[in-house]
Design a protein around this motif. Structure first.
Motif, PDB file in Angstrom:
ATOM      1  N   LEU A  28       0.824  -1.213   0.000  1.00  0.00           N
ATOM      2  CA  LEU A  28       0.000   0.000   0.000  1.00  0.00           C
ATOM      3  C   LEU A  28       0.860   1.265   0.000  1.00  0.00           C
ATOM      4  N   MET A  29       2.071   1.166   0.531  1.00  0.00           N
ATOM      5  CA  MET A  29       2.964   2.322   0.610  1.00  0.00           C
ATOM      6  C   MET A  29       3.716   2.584  -0.691  1.00  0.00           C
ATOM      7  N   CYS A  30       3.823   1.582  -1.549  1.00  0.00           N
ATOM      8  CA  CYS A  30       4.580   1.746  -2.791  1.00  0.00           C
ATOM      9  C   CYS A  30       3.940   2.815  -3.678  1.00  0.00           C
ATOM     10  N   GLU A  31       4.776   3.471  -4.447  1.00  0.00           N
ATOM     11  CA  GLU A  31       4.302   4.540  -5.333  1.00  0.00           C
ATOM     12  C   GLU A  31       3.692   3.940  -6.597  1.00  0.00           C
ATOM     13  N   PRO A  32       2.393   4.169  -6.829  1.00  0.00           N
ATOM     14  CA  PRO A  32       1.765   3.637  -8.041  1.00  0.00           C
ATOM     15  C   PRO A  32       2.340   4.279  -9.302  1.00  0.00           C
ATOM     16  N   THR A  33       2.370   3.522 -10.377  1.00  0.00           N
ATOM     17  CA  THR A  33       2.793   4.030 -11.678  1.00  0.00           C
ATOM     18  C   THR A  33       1.796   3.548 -12.725  1.00  0.00           C
ATOM     19  N   GLN A  34       2.098   3.840 -13.971  1.00  0.00           N
ATOM     20  CA  GLN A  34       1.232   3.358 -15.045  1.00  0.00           C
ATOM     21  C   GLN A  34       1.243   1.834 -15.132  1.00  0.00           C
ATOM     22  N   LEU A  35       2.274   1.220 -14.573  1.00  0.00           N
ATOM     23  CA  LEU A  35       2.385  -0.240 -14.633  1.00  0.00           C
ATOM     24  C   LEU A  35       1.535  -0.932 -13.566  1.00  0.00           C
ATOM     25  N   GLY A  36       1.245  -0.219 -12.481  1.00  0.00           N
ATOM     26  CA  GLY A  36       0.442  -0.829 -11.428  1.00  0.00           C
ATOM     27  C   GLY A  36       0.588  -0.106 -10.103  1.00  0.00           C
ATOM     28  N   ASP A  37      -0.017  -0.678  -9.058  1.00  0.00           N
ATOM     29  CA  ASP A  37       0.023  -0.065  -7.728  1.00  0.00           C
ATOM     30  C   ASP A  37       1.334  -0.348  -6.998  1.00  0.00           C
ATOM     31  N   PHE A  38       1.909  -1.516  -7.240  1.00  0.00           N
ATOM     32  CA  PHE A  38       3.164  -1.860  -6.573  1.00  0.00           C
ATOM     33  C   PHE A  38       3.857  -2.977  -7.344  1.00  0.00           C
ATOM     34  N   SER A  39       5.145  -3.113  -7.095  1.00  0.00           N
ATOM     35  CA  SER A  39       5.935  -4.139  -7.779  1.00  0.00           C
ATOM     36  C   SER A  39       6.618  -5.044  -6.755  1.00  0.00           C
ATOM     37  N   LYS A  41       9.746  -5.658  -6.734  1.00  0.00           N
ATOM     38  CA  LYS A  41      10.988  -4.982  -6.358  1.00  0.00           C
ATOM     39  C   LYS A  41      10.752  -3.990  -5.229  1.00  0.00           C
ATOM     40  N   CYS A  42       9.678  -3.210  -5.333  1.00  0.00           N
ATOM     41  CA  CYS A  42       9.369  -2.218  -4.299  1.00  0.00           C
ATOM     42  C   CYS A  42       9.126  -2.897  -2.952  1.00  0.00           C
ATOM     43  N   VAL A  43       8.320  -3.939  -2.962  1.00  0.00           N
ATOM     44  CA  VAL A  43       8.001  -4.637  -1.715  1.00  0.00           C
ATOM     45  C   VAL A  43       9.258  -5.259  -1.113  1.00  0.00           C
ATOM     46  N   GLN A  44      10.057  -5.895  -1.951  1.00  0.00           N
ATOM     47  CA  GLN A  44      11.272  -6.544  -1.468  1.00  0.00           C
ATOM     48  C   GLN A  44      12.240  -5.532  -0.851  1.00  0.00           C
ATOM     49  N   GLU A  45      12.415  -4.405  -1.514  1.00  0.00           N
ATOM     50  CA  GLU A  45      13.349  -3.390  -1.013  1.00  0.00           C
ATOM     51  C   GLU A  45      12.886  -2.817   0.325  1.00  0.00           C
ATOM     52  N   LYS A  46      11.598  -2.553   0.458  1.00  0.00           N
ATOM     53  CA  LYS A  46      11.089  -1.971   1.700  1.00  0.00           C
ATOM     54  C   LYS A  46      11.110  -2.982   2.848  1.00  0.00           C
ATOM     55  N   ILE A  47      10.978  -4.255   2.514  1.00  0.00           N
ATOM     56  CA  ILE A  47      11.102  -5.291   3.549  1.00  0.00           C
ATOM     57  C   ILE A  47      12.510  -5.265   4.140  1.00  0.00           C
ATOM     58  N   VAL A  48      13.496  -5.156   3.261  1.00  0.00           N
ATOM     59  CA  VAL A  48      14.894  -5.091   3.709  1.00  0.00           C
ATOM     60  C   VAL A  48      15.125  -3.825   4.528  1.00  0.00           C
ATOM     61  N   GLU A  49      14.547  -2.701   4.079  1.00  0.00           N
ATOM     62  CA  GLU A  49      14.706  -1.435   4.796  1.00  0.00           C
ATOM     63  C   GLU A  49      14.159  -1.520   6.220  1.00  0.00           C
ATOM     64  N   ARG A  50      13.125  -2.314   6.408  1.00  0.00           N
ATOM     65  CA  ARG A  50      12.528  -2.462   7.740  1.00  0.00           C
ATOM     66  C   ARG A  50      13.281  -3.469   8.606  1.00  0.00           C
ATOM     67  N   GLY A  51      14.288  -4.088   8.025  1.00  0.00           N
ATOM     68  CA  GLY A  51      15.099  -5.012   8.798  1.00  0.00           C
ATOM     69  C   GLY A  51      14.616  -6.448   8.787  1.00  0.00           C
ATOM     70  N   TYR A  52      13.658  -6.754   7.907  1.00  0.00           N
ATOM     71  CA  TYR A  52      13.173  -8.127   7.813  1.00  0.00           C
ATOM     72  C   TYR A  52      14.023  -8.910   6.813  1.00  0.00           C
ATOM     73  N   ASP A  53      13.945 -10.227   6.929  1.00  0.00           N
ATOM     74  CA  ASP A  53      14.723 -11.077   6.032  1.00  0.00           C
ATOM     75  C   ASP A  53      13.858 -12.240   5.544  1.00  0.00           C
ATOM     76  N   PHE A  54      12.966 -11.945   4.612  1.00  0.00           N
ATOM     77  CA  PHE A  54      12.170 -13.011   3.998  1.00  0.00           C
ATOM     78  C   PHE A  54      11.755 -12.571   2.600  1.00  0.00           C
ATOM     79  N   ASP A  55      11.491 -13.550   1.755  1.00  0.00           N
ATOM     80  CA  ASP A  55      11.096 -13.290   0.372  1.00  0.00           C
ATOM     81  C   ASP A  55       9.568 -13.198   0.311  1.00  0.00           C
ATOM     82  N   PRO A  56       9.019 -12.084  -0.177  1.00  0.00           N
ATOM     83  CA  PRO A  56       7.557 -11.918  -0.198  1.00  0.00           C
ATOM     84  C   PRO A  56       6.875 -12.599  -1.382  1.00  0.00           C
ATOM     85  N   LYS A  57       7.646 -13.291  -2.209  1.00  0.00           N
ATOM     86  CA  LYS A  57       7.101 -13.837  -3.454  1.00  0.00           C
ATOM     87  C   LYS A  57       5.880 -14.723  -3.210  1.00  0.00           C
ATOM     88  N   MET A  58       5.986 -15.632  -2.252  1.00  0.00           N
ATOM     89  CA  MET A  58       4.883 -16.556  -1.988  1.00  0.00           C
ATOM     90  C   MET A  58       3.646 -15.821  -1.483  1.00  0.00           C
TER      91      MET A  58
END
Length: 218
Positions: A28-39, A41-58
């Motif tokens: 929800l925090m990711c910046e929407p673009t013409q491609l969509g609401d979030f990607s 890459k955006c989710v993965q990067e922000k997870i790392v920024e928050r200090g978490y260590d897991f893959d959000p893919k699943m």
């Protein structure tokens, strides 16, 4: 998938706990673009920024495939974007207002009815050209044991705006049950008609024999 986007988001959060809430909040925090609401890459990067260590893919896949919260808006070899089907409802689920307990009860009871199973069962019976005695017994059991519960939840669900969708789905199940009942009644009426004609034919033949005997005696 039962319920609206808010309900399905709530189910997702209950299933995946803190990690699920983290992924949804970040999306929800990711910046929407013409491609969509979030990607991804955006989710993965922000997870790392928050200090978490897991893959959000699943979790991102489950949001789309299992819960119908999002849909893919763009995908290439190195990018994957999604859009929320209803962003406002997702936000409401993340920060929910207190729900009317009566509405919650209706939703819980509706889930306990296992509507997909009832729909499959009735659909099979509707498609059959002829119902066996076992089919009739199964339908009779459903009609007396399960159908009254569907009617009760239908009446309750139609009282609240939040559960109108549940009520409409139950109404379809009731109509499916009516169609099966009509099939049984039509078959029995047809058989009774044949039996009546057969009896009339037998009576006619018997009368003909008696008249013939009477003429012979004369």
């Amino acid at each position: 998938m039962v319920g609206n986007i808010r309900d399905r988001t709530t189910e997702f959060l209950l299933r995946f706990g803190d990690r699920g809430k983290t992924v949804v909040s970040i999306a929800l925090m990711c910046e929407p673009t013409q491609l969509g609401d979030f990607s991804y890459k955006c989710v993965q990067e922000k997870i790392v920024e928050r200090g978490y260590d897991f893959d959000p893919k699943m979790l991102l896949r489950s949001m789309e495939k299992d819960y119908g919260i999002t849909e893919t808006s763009y995908k290439s070899t190195n990018q994957h974007w999604w859009r929320f089907l209803d962003k406002n409802q997702v936000e409401e689920a993340i920060s929910p207002e207190e729900e009317d307990p009566a509405v919650t009860v209706v939703k819980i009871q509706a889930e306990s009815l296992d509507m997909p199973s009832a729909e499959r069962k009735l659909s099979i019976l509707m498609r059959k050209p002829k119902l066996s005695e076992i089919d009739k017994r199964i339908f009779r059991q459903f009609s007396f044991e399960e159908l009254p519960l569907f009617v009760k939840i239908y009446n309750d669900a139609m009282q609240y705006e939040e559960t109108q969708e549940i009520g409409e789905r139950i109404k379809k199940i009731i109509n499916m049950a009516r169609a099966v009942a009509m099939k049984i009644n039509e078959k029995e009426s047809y058989n009774q008609g044949l039996l009546k004609k057969e009896r009339e034919r037998e009576d006619y033949n018997a009368n003909s024999v008696r008249l013939s005997d009477l003429k012979d005696n004369i």
